[in-house]
Design a protein around this motif. Structure first.
Motif, PDB file in Angstrom:
ATOM      1  N   ALA A  38     -15.548  22.738 -21.350  1.00 24.01           N
ATOM      2  CA  ALA A  38     -14.722  21.834 -22.402  1.00 24.01           C
ATOM      3  C   ALA A  38     -14.968  20.597 -21.634  1.00 24.01           C
ATOM      4  O   ALA A  38     -15.275  19.526 -22.309  1.00 24.01           O
ATOM      5  CB  ALA A  38     -13.449  22.184 -22.926  1.00 24.01           C
ATOM      6  N   MET A  39     -14.548  20.367 -20.503  1.00 26.44           N
ATOM      7  CA  MET A  39     -14.647  19.149 -19.812  1.00 26.44           C
ATOM      8  C   MET A  39     -15.914  18.541 -19.545  1.00 26.44           C
ATOM      9  O   MET A  39     -16.045  17.234 -19.679  1.00 26.44           O
ATOM     10  CB  MET A  39     -13.747  19.239 -18.390  1.00 26.44           C
ATOM     11  CG  MET A  39     -12.244  19.583 -18.360  1.00 26.44           C
ATOM     12  SD  MET A  39     -11.570  18.070 -19.385  1.00 26.44           S
ATOM     13  CE  MET A  39     -11.770  16.872 -18.215  1.00 26.44           C
ATOM     14  N   LEU A  40     -16.850  19.400 -19.280  1.00 25.10           N
ATOM     15  CA  LEU A  40     -18.290  19.072 -19.237  1.00 25.10           C
ATOM     16  C   LEU A  40     -18.676  18.350 -20.564  1.00 25.10           C
ATOM     17  O   LEU A  40     -19.600  17.185 -20.475  1.00 25.10           O
ATOM     18  CB  LEU A  40     -19.173  20.191 -18.689  1.00 25.10           C
ATOM     19  CG  LEU A  40     -20.588  20.061 -18.689  1.00 25.10           C
ATOM     20  CD1 LEU A  40     -20.870  18.922 -17.480  1.00 25.10           C
ATOM     21  CD2 LEU A  40     -21.316  21.110 -18.372  1.00 25.10           C
ATOM     22  N   VAL A  41     -18.366  19.094 -21.728  1.00 21.63           N
ATOM     23  CA  VAL A  41     -18.861  18.674 -22.716  1.00 21.63           C
ATOM     24  C   VAL A  41     -18.237  17.048 -23.205  1.00 21.63           C
ATOM     25  O   VAL A  41     -19.003  16.246 -23.671  1.00 21.63           O
ATOM     26  CB  VAL A  41     -18.619  19.607 -24.147  1.00 21.63           C
ATOM     27  CG1 VAL A  41     -18.726  18.806 -25.346  1.00 21.63           C
ATOM     28  CG2 VAL A  41     -19.490  20.851 -23.784  1.00 21.63           C
TER      29      VAL A  41
ATOM     30  N   CYS B 259     -11.855  33.396 -16.732  1.00 24.52           N
ATOM     31  CA  CYS B 259     -12.447  33.090 -18.045  1.00 24.52           C
ATOM     32  C   CYS B 259     -11.887  31.665 -18.385  1.00 24.52           C
ATOM     33  O   CYS B 259     -12.428  30.773 -19.141  1.00 24.52           O
ATOM     34  CB  CYS B 259     -11.939  34.224 -19.081  1.00 24.52           C
ATOM     35  SG  CYS B 259     -13.069  35.581 -18.849  1.00 24.52           S
ATOM     36  N   LEU B 260     -10.465  31.508 -18.439  1.00 23.85           N
ATOM     37  CA  LEU B 260      -9.697  30.395 -18.786  1.00 23.85           C
ATOM     38  C   LEU B 260     -10.218  29.194 -18.071  1.00 23.85           C
ATOM     39  O   LEU B 260     -10.519  27.774 -18.657  1.00 23.85           O
ATOM     40  CB  LEU B 260      -8.398  30.300 -18.711  1.00 23.85           C
ATOM     41  CG  LEU B 260      -7.559  31.314 -19.424  1.00 23.85           C
ATOM     42  CD1 LEU B 260      -6.074  31.343 -19.231  1.00 23.85           C
ATOM     43  CD2 LEU B 260      -7.779  30.932 -21.203  1.00 23.85           C
ATOM     44  N   LEU B 261     -10.624  29.169 -16.863  1.00 25.41           N
ATOM     45  CA  LEU B 261     -11.087  28.068 -16.003  1.00 25.41           C
ATOM     46  C   LEU B 261     -12.609  27.709 -16.330  1.00 25.41           C
ATOM     47  O   LEU B 261     -13.025  26.659 -16.344  1.00 25.41           O
ATOM     48  CB  LEU B 261     -11.249  28.518 -14.389  1.00 25.41           C
ATOM     49  CG  LEU B 261      -9.781  28.470 -13.816  1.00 25.41           C
ATOM     50  CD1 LEU B 261      -9.646  29.109 -12.255  1.00 25.41           C
ATOM     51  CD2 LEU B 261      -9.343  26.962 -13.739  1.00 25.41           C
ATOM     52  N   LEU B 262     -13.444  28.781 -16.612  1.00 27.02           N
ATOM     53  CA  LEU B 262     -14.821  28.696 -16.887  1.00 27.02           C
ATOM     54  C   LEU B 262     -14.688  27.929 -18.542  1.00 27.02           C
ATOM     55  O   LEU B 262     -15.498  26.891 -18.930  1.00 27.02           O
ATOM     56  CB  LEU B 262     -15.393  29.863 -17.260  1.00 27.02           C
ATOM     57  CG  LEU B 262     -15.832  30.564 -15.990  1.00 27.02           C
ATOM     58  CD1 LEU B 262     -16.442  31.882 -16.118  1.00 27.02           C
ATOM     59  CD2 LEU B 262     -16.804  29.572 -15.313  1.00 27.02           C
TER      60      LEU B 262
END
Length: 219
Positions: free
Chosen positions: A135-138, A127-130
């Motif tokens: 967030a990194m994608l945004v 869940c944390l990785l997702l």
């Protein structure tokens, strides 16, 4: 990472003890029947003779257990490696109940608390990785959008001049695409190096994940 987590999930072993006196045909039939369940990733037979002859088992006692008791007290058993489906407690409980009901089975043992802890930790990590990946994608999309806008704004006069003299859209866009492709290639190379460094770091910290053993998947 997710594939490594799946490997950890499938590393839990369940011990299914069998009745004495089962023939090889009966054991094979039972093994085939149990292996049909989707929760079973792998099943292997372990005989009582192999168990008592194990040096690690013999070192645990000061005397020869078989000689002292006059018989081999260890049962034949199946070592069942559970699949990732064991994360579902209902599926696991159903499998244990159905297997325990078989006439050839005397006892089933498995590390229930460890299974719960492992799956809980892995679910939290995923869940944390997702969330981190989302967030990194945004952030990447926002930065990319702003970078393109700034690049066009800084060249607005040159772009307007080229339009006035009849430059085509492709002629205007081509320099931006070329520069962006070069920057993307350099950024990708740097990101790949950082990714490899991170994998080595994770492998050093958590060698049980066996990340470096999955080179093809990582590539």
């Amino acid at each position: 990472i997710f594939q490594s987590a799946r490997g950890v999930r499938e590393g839990v072993v369940m011990l299914v003890e069998l009745k004495d006196g089962l023939s090889e045909a009966e054991r094979d039939s039972l093994s085939t029947h149990i292996a049909q369940n989707a929760i079973v990733a792998h099943i292997a037979f372990s005989s009582k003779e192999d168990k008592i002859a194990d040096p690690a088992f013999r070192q645990a006692f000061d005397v020869d257990v078989e000689q002292a008791l006059g018989t081999n007290p260890l049962p034949d058993s199946f070592d069942i490696t559970l699949s990732a489906m064991a994360a579902d407690s209902v599926v696991l409980a159903t499998f244990v109940e159905q297997t325990s009901a078989l006439q050839e089975v005397t006892h089933i043992s498995y590390p229930q608390s460890m299974i719960d802890d492992v799956h809980s930790v892995l679910d939290t990590m995923q869940c944390l990785l997702l969330l981190f990946g989302g967030a990194m994608l945004v952030v990447s999309v926002v930065l990319l959008n702003n970078t393109i806008r700034l690049a066009i704004y800084s060249r607005r006069e040159a772009i307007n001049t080229m339009k006035l003299v009849g430059a085509t859209k492709w002629f205007i866009v081509k320099p931006f695409l070329g520069r962006s492709a070069l920057q993307g290639a350099v950024a990708g190379a740097i990101a790949s190096l950082l990714f490899v460094a991170a994998l080595f770091g994770i492998n050093h910290t958590l060698p049980e994940l066996g990340i470096l053993e999955q080179a093809k998947l990582i590539a």
